[in-house]
Motif scaffolding. Structure first.
Motif, PDB file in Angstrom:
ATOM      1  N   ILE A  23      -5.904 -25.641  12.185  1.00 46.70           N
ATOM      2  CA  ILE A  23      -6.240 -26.739  12.878  1.00 46.70           C
ATOM      3  C   ILE A  23      -5.710 -26.966  13.953  1.00 46.70           C
ATOM      4  CG2 ILE A  23      -4.606 -27.669  11.467  1.00 46.70           C
ATOM      5  CD1 ILE A  23      -5.470 -30.702  11.660  1.00 46.70           C
ATOM      6  N   ASN A  24      -6.207 -27.425  15.203  1.00 48.22           N
ATOM      7  CA  ASN A  24      -6.181 -27.395  16.279  1.00 48.22           C
ATOM      8  C   ASN A  24      -4.659 -25.719  16.952  1.00 48.22           C
ATOM      9  OD1 ASN A  24      -4.828 -28.758  19.028  1.00 48.22           O
ATOM     10  ND2 ASN A  24      -2.911 -29.425  18.339  1.00 48.22           N
ATOM     11  N   PRO A  25      -6.159 -25.597  16.623  1.00 47.49           N
ATOM     12  CA  PRO A  25      -6.155 -23.773  17.438  1.00 47.49           C
ATOM     13  C   PRO A  25      -5.611 -23.339  18.556  1.00 47.49           C
ATOM     14  CG  PRO A  25      -8.725 -23.920  17.193  1.00 47.49           C
ATOM     15  CD  PRO A  25      -7.646 -25.582  16.574  1.00 47.49           C
TER      16      PRO A  25
ATOM     17  N   GLY B 182     -16.825 -32.061  24.206  1.00 49.13           N
ATOM     18  CA  GLY B 182     -16.629 -32.461  23.472  1.00 49.13           C
ATOM     19  C   GLY B 182     -14.422 -32.431  23.646  1.00 49.13           C
ATOM     20  N   SER B 183     -13.826 -32.581  24.114  1.00 43.85           N
ATOM     21  CA  SER B 183     -12.454 -32.915  24.105  1.00 43.85           C
ATOM     22  C   SER B 183     -12.453 -34.130  23.613  1.00 43.85           C
ATOM     23  CB  SER B 183     -12.212 -33.191  25.472  1.00 43.85           C
ATOM     24  OG  SER B 183     -12.062 -31.948  26.518  1.00 43.85           O
ATOM     25  N   GLN B 184     -12.103 -34.372  22.143  1.00 41.90           N
ATOM     26  CA  GLN B 184     -11.276 -35.501  21.460  1.00 41.90           C
ATOM     27  C   GLN B 184     -10.324 -35.325  21.189  1.00 41.90           C
ATOM     28  OE1 GLN B 184     -14.475 -36.269  20.453  1.00 41.90           O
ATOM     29  NE2 GLN B 184     -15.918 -34.829  21.136  1.00 41.90           N
ATOM     30  N   PRO B 185      -9.782 -36.730  21.016  1.00 40.73           N
ATOM     31  CA  PRO B 185      -8.542 -36.957  19.993  1.00 40.73           C
ATOM     32  C   PRO B 185      -8.003 -36.890  18.643  1.00 40.73           C
ATOM     33  CG  PRO B 185      -9.282 -39.308  20.565  1.00 40.73           C
ATOM     34  CD  PRO B 185     -10.341 -38.073  21.003  1.00 40.73           C
ATOM     35  N   ASP B 186      -7.752 -36.691  17.910  1.00 38.59           N
ATOM     36  CA  ASP B 186      -7.132 -37.482  16.617  1.00 38.59           C
ATOM     37  C   ASP B 186      -7.582 -38.354  16.231  1.00 38.59           C
ATOM     38  OD1 ASP B 186      -6.351 -34.290  16.631  1.00 38.59           O
ATOM     39  OD2 ASP B 186      -4.947 -35.071  15.582  1.00 38.59           O
ATOM     40  N   TRP B 187      -8.532 -38.192  14.726  1.00 43.85           N
ATOM     41  CA  TRP B 187      -8.988 -39.489  14.270  1.00 43.85           C
ATOM     42  C   TRP B 187      -9.222 -40.955  14.522  1.00 43.85           C
ATOM     43  CZ3 TRP B 187      -8.406 -43.153  10.673  1.00 43.85           C
ATOM     44  CH2 TRP B 187      -6.850 -43.092  10.427  1.00 43.85           C
ATOM     45  N   TYR B 188      -7.527 -40.938  14.151  1.00 41.93           N
ATOM     46  CA  TYR B 188      -7.174 -42.372  14.195  1.00 41.93           C
ATOM     47  C   TYR B 188      -6.777 -42.619  15.824  1.00 41.93           C
ATOM     48  CZ  TYR B 188      -2.825 -38.965  15.171  1.00 41.93           C
ATOM     49  OH  TYR B 188      -2.713 -37.612  15.903  1.00 41.93           O
TER      50      TYR B 188
ATOM     51  N   ASN C 159     -18.268 -25.815  26.006  1.00 41.82           N
ATOM     52  CA  ASN C 159     -17.118 -26.051  25.056  1.00 41.82           C
ATOM     53  C   ASN C 159     -15.381 -24.931  24.618  1.00 41.82           C
ATOM     54  OD1 ASN C 159     -16.383 -24.720  21.986  1.00 41.82           O
ATOM     55  ND2 ASN C 159     -15.954 -26.297  21.313  1.00 41.82           N
ATOM     56  N   PHE C 160     -14.981 -24.951  24.790  1.00 41.74           N
ATOM     57  CA  PHE C 160     -13.363 -23.799  24.907  1.00 41.74           C
ATOM     58  C   PHE C 160     -13.995 -22.674  24.402  1.00 41.74           C
ATOM     59  CE2 PHE C 160     -13.022 -27.123  21.553  1.00 41.74           C
ATOM     60  CZ  PHE C 160     -11.751 -25.710  20.267  1.00 41.74           C
TER      61      PHE C 160
ATOM     62  N   GLY D 179     -16.153 -24.863  12.275  1.00 42.30           N
ATOM     63  CA  GLY D 179     -16.891 -24.943  13.901  1.00 42.30           C
ATOM     64  C   GLY D 179     -16.317 -24.673  15.452  1.00 42.30           C
ATOM     65  N   ARG D 180     -14.738 -24.858  15.538  1.00 46.56           N
ATOM     66  CA  ARG D 180     -13.797 -24.595  16.228  1.00 46.56           C
ATOM     67  C   ARG D 180     -15.335 -25.945  17.683  1.00 46.56           C
ATOM     68  NH1 ARG D 180     -13.969 -18.599  17.274  1.00 46.56           N
ATOM     69  NH2 ARG D 180     -13.094 -17.039  15.669  1.00 46.56           N
ATOM     70  N   VAL D 181     -15.195 -27.279  17.049  1.00 46.70           N
ATOM     71  CA  VAL D 181     -15.780 -28.040  17.634  1.00 46.70           C
ATOM     72  C   VAL D 181     -14.475 -29.198  18.242  1.00 46.70           C
ATOM     73  CG1 VAL D 181     -17.515 -27.425  17.688  1.00 46.70           C
ATOM     74  CG2 VAL D 181     -16.391 -29.177  16.204  1.00 46.70           C
ATOM     75  N   GLY D 182     -13.397 -29.149  18.021  1.00 50.15           N
ATOM     76  CA  GLY D 182     -11.766 -30.044  18.284  1.00 50.15           C
ATOM     77  C   GLY D 182     -11.723 -30.834  17.004  1.00 50.15           C
ATOM     78  N   PRO D 183     -10.806 -31.875  17.017  1.00 51.66           N
ATOM     79  CA  PRO D 183     -10.887 -32.719  16.270  1.00 51.66           C
ATOM     80  C   PRO D 183     -11.940 -33.525  15.261  1.00 51.66           C
ATOM     81  CG  PRO D 183      -9.644 -33.492  18.392  1.00 51.66           C
ATOM     82  CD  PRO D 183     -10.301 -32.271  18.306  1.00 51.66           C
ATOM     83  N   VAL D 184     -12.879 -33.690  15.376  1.00 54.84           N
ATOM     84  CA  VAL D 184     -14.097 -33.952  14.985  1.00 54.84           C
ATOM     85  C   VAL D 184     -13.892 -33.440  13.181  1.00 54.84           C
ATOM     86  CG1 VAL D 184     -16.582 -34.709  14.665  1.00 54.84           C
ATOM     87  CG2 VAL D 184     -15.401 -34.894  17.319  1.00 54.84           C
TER      88      VAL D 184
END
Lengths: 528, 263
Positions: free
Chosen positions: A279-281, A296-302, B161-162, B232-237
């Motif tokens: 998580i969060n590498p 694909g920069s996203q925030p955490d789900w909440y 992607n990063f 998948g190394r695609v972030g928080p989704v």
């Protein structure tokens, strides 16, 4: 009396003589709690909070909340020699050099996600069962406060490592602050201590993340639990359960064991996730640089729903009297969430105004018996889900080989269309379930056994249901709609006509239900 | 024998022998390595171009035109260079299988010799970017991973992607994953800018920097899953998805079990 009992007695006596605790302990250890799985959802949040405190304390031993520029010289080769902030470097240090550091970081982050998810399902339980009604309105508001603060706390937490993803998130937060009309740019300079990103922000949010907000959390959670203790827990309706009693098991030993065990299970599940799933590498994201951004920069789900709302808003901007107002950020980023959360906090008062019900309630509602409330809840969840889906529109587009424009247009339309549809469907389902309950009480359970009568007719044998079940299905009250007259006794129009009309209409919609079977109905059936 | 013995004890013997030995090894090596990449003779070259033209006429000309002039459906290939052909045909994108939003990578239809012939033919009509040679692609020696990472994040991550896993573009187009792509093809993509990708000319990103980017991509590709399953190394989704399914699923399951009455 064995030697051990004698020693225990002496110690207990010693403490009691000095604190007078025996009476208090005796009273509270036998406090009774009702038993239902949905009452344990809030506990998941509570235990996650404890895990967050423990793992977070561990992380503070090595984390350096500073934007000071350093050159990386650690063991992760692909970043060696790069300029980065001390915050990012120390996060890498925790991940790769501190023993157990990466596991702790992952436990902390998974725990935060579980904390927020548990708060949401707990909120759903409280909402759909009507547990927020008098006398628990304050606790509902505290709960909404905890949810809101949890979102902020989580956001600040994943912003701290100063990696590329978190920096992108802070950049969006800055944009939302700047979107506040007139004062936005001043507020932004105030928060960042100058222009973005600056050196002041990370130390500041660190203090807020590890000191201020956890302190507020502790205080609010304490009050939240004290109120549960004082007001006693709600219970499901059933034989022998009334508004004046609580049927369940005592704290000691039943709940001590259950709750204690459950804490370790929550810890176990969190540690399991932390051990097996990344998580969060942050090392992959790289150090933050305002000139870079990742697809694909996203925030955490909440926070995902908020991002989704911002992503779907059309580019509307006005320039009036020398001020630019970015409606495209202001509306989805501040106005809509403000309305949603204010409405949520005020809901107990709104509902009591509609129903005119000012009595205390300790027995829960079955969601089907309050169709309007249930439908409103499902409607809100649908809204949030559409927003959340749009928050991941790019990932969804690539995963399912869709066009990101299609996903966005779907969300733009669905955010207006689907929630009302969800309302209507849910309300119909609730009324159908009420009808099924009525059928069950009047005609009993379908056994599946077919009987051929002498004249050749086939009938299915119905068995009467147990008295307990019949009680459960008929215990709820069905209050009629408020009788609000437009004119008073002398034929004069009452003040606040529009308000009254609205209240009357909502009250009528709220009272819509399938009449539950009465004793007379049953007698009539038996007569046949 | 005495003469040899005297020579052997001479002060110059050791340095001289060393020089001779080095010279011998160097000559052998250069001869051996030169045989690998013997330049084609003029005759071989024109034969290759002729073969390329035949393949082109059969497989490509229906869209790109008999003289590479292009048509409404496909662009002109005059001046695209050998690198472009090698990328498009070598990654299987050309010949195209379906004309959807984006031409996808697939199993190559032509083998290496045929691809080389096609590239030679297209390059023979007009000058354009050339296929990088093996010697130019020694990224292990000439690249710098950390610098490559910075360059990747600055120039490539916004679409790919990063971690190079790819990402969405507008209208159903996408930046493909760069994992498992041959170094030669990564290099060619940068200098030719296929489909929605911009061209990264040598003045924007120098050849050495391109090698750094390739080295970083290869490092990312071979990086072990440091924190457990990479999701998948695609972030928080995917993280959020896992927490709502497995995480909450397990915990609510336990809650139900805890509240079950003993039978």
């Amino acid at each position: 009396m064995t030697a051990r009992e004698r020693v225990a007695g002496t110690v207990a006596n010693y403490v009691d003589e000095r604190t007078g605790a025996a009476k208090w302990v005796k009273k509270n250890l036998t406090k009774v709690f009702p038993d239902h799985w949905s009452f344990l959802l809030g506990e998941i949040a509570l235990y996650s909070f404890i895990i967050l405190l423990l793992s977070g304390t561990f992380l503070t031993f090595w984390f350096d909340p500073s934007a000071r520029e350093v050159i990386y010289d650690g063991s992760y080769a692909p970043l060696q020699g790069l300029h980065m902030s001390a915050a990012y470097e120390s996060t890498l240090h925790i991940s790769f050099e501190v023993r157990g550091g990466l596991l702790m970081r992952q436990i902390h982050h998974w725990s935060a996600l579980i904390f927020m998810a548990a708060i949401v399902v707990h909120l759903m339980r409280v909402y759909f069962t009507g547990a927020f009604r008098k006398p628990r309105e304050f606790n509902w508001i505290i709960g909404i406060g905890l949810l809101t603060l949890g979102i902020v706390e989580g956001f600040l937490g994943y912003s701290l490592p100063d990696d590329l993803l978190s920096g992108t998130g802070i950049r969006i937060a800055e944009a939302i602050i700047q979107a506040i009309p007139v004062v936005g740019s001043y507020l932004s300079y105030f928060a960042f201590g100058g222009a973005f990103p600056g050196e002041a922000f990370i130390p500041r949010i660190y203090t807020v993340h590890v000191l201020l907000l956890p302190g507020i959390f502790l205080a609010l959670i304490t009050v939240h639990l004290m109120l549960v203790w004082y007001q006693k827990h709600t219970q499901w309706p059933g034989p022998g359960r009334t508004e004046k009693n609580v049927v369940g098991y005592p704290l000691m030993p039943a709940y001590m064991a259950k709750a204690g065990g459950f804490f370790f299970i929550v810890f176990g599940v969190t540690a399991f996730l932390g051990a097996v799933a990344s998580i969060n590498p942050v090392w992959l994201y790289g150090p933050y640089n305002p000139g870079q951004v990742s697809a694909g920069s996203q925030p955490d789900w909440y926070m995902g729903w908020l991002d989704g709302l911002v992503r779907m808003s059309p580019p509307i901007e006005t320039y009036w009297f020398g001020y630019t107002i970015s409606w495209n950020i202001l509306i989805p980023g501040l106005i809509v969430p403000g309305i949603l959360f204010t409405g949520m906090a005020l809901y107990p008062f709104i509902e009591s105004w509609i129903t005119g019900d000012k009595r205390e309630h300790h027995l829960l509602d079955r969601p089907r018996n309050v169709p309007n409330r249930t439908a409103l809840g499902v409607m809100s969840l649908t809204f949030m889900l559409v927003a959340l889906i749009n928050g991941g529109n790019d990932i969804i587009a690539t995963t399912f080989e869709l066009s990101i424009n299609q996903v966005m247009w779907f969300s733009r339309i669905a955010i207006f269309v689907l929630p009302p549809i969800a309302f209507v469907i849910t309300k119909r389902i609730c009324l159908s379930l009420q009808r099924a309950d009525r059928e069950l009480v009047l005609h009993g359970r379908e056994t599946g056994r077919l009987l051929m009568l002498p004249h050749g007719e086939f009938v299915e044998v119905h068995e009467p249901i147990s008295p307990e079940l019949a009680w459960k299905l008929t215990a709820h009250e069905q209050a009629p709609a408020l009788a609000l007259e437009d004119v008073d006794a002398r034929g004069v129009r009452r003040a606040g006509g529009l308000k009254n009309k609205l209240r009357k209409r909502m009250s009528e919609a709220n009272a819509e239900s399938i009449a539950k079977p009465t004793v007379n109905d049953l007698k009539e059936i038996e007569h046949h | 024998m005495k003469k040899i013995s005297i020579l052997r004890r001479s002060a110059f013997a050791s340095p001289l022998l060393l020089v001779v030995a080095l010279f011998a090894i160097g000559t052998t090596f250069s001869v051996a390595s030169a045989t690998d990449k013997a330049e084609l003779t003029v005759a071989q070259r024109s034969a290759q171009i002729a073969e390329g033209k035949q393949i082109f006429l059969k497989g490509c000309s229906s869209c790109h035109g008999l003289n590479l002039e292009g048509a409404a459906i496909a662009p002109s290939l005059i001046g695209v260079g050998a690198a472009s052909v090698d990328f498009q045909v070598g990654t299987g994108r050309m010949p195209v299988a379906d004309l959807s939003q984006q031409i996808a990578r697939k199993e190559p239809i032509y083998n290496e010799a045929q691809t080389a012939a096609l590239a030679a033919y297209v390059a023979s009509t007009a000058p354009g970017p050339e296929i990088p040679t093996e010697a130019m692609l020694n990224f292990e020696r000439d690249g710098n991973t950390a610098e490559g990472g910075t360059l990747f994040r600055t120039n490539c991550a916004m679409c790919h992607n990063f971690a190079g896993q790819g990402g969405a573009l507008t209208q159903g187009k996408y930046a493909p994953s760069v994992m498992g792509v041959e170094p030669k093809h990564i290099y060619e993509a940068m200098i030719t800018g296929p489909q929605a990708m911009p061209v990264f000319a040598d003045k924007t990103i120098t050849p050495a920097e391109k090698l750094s980017i390739i080295k970083w991509i290869k490092a990312a590709e071979n990086e072990p899953q440091l924190g457990g399953a990479a999701l998948g190394r695609v972030g928080p989704v995917t993280e959020g998805l896992l927490v709502w399914t497995l995480g909450l699923g397990l915990l609510i399951g336990v809650a139900v079990w805890l509240a079950t009455k003993a039978r």
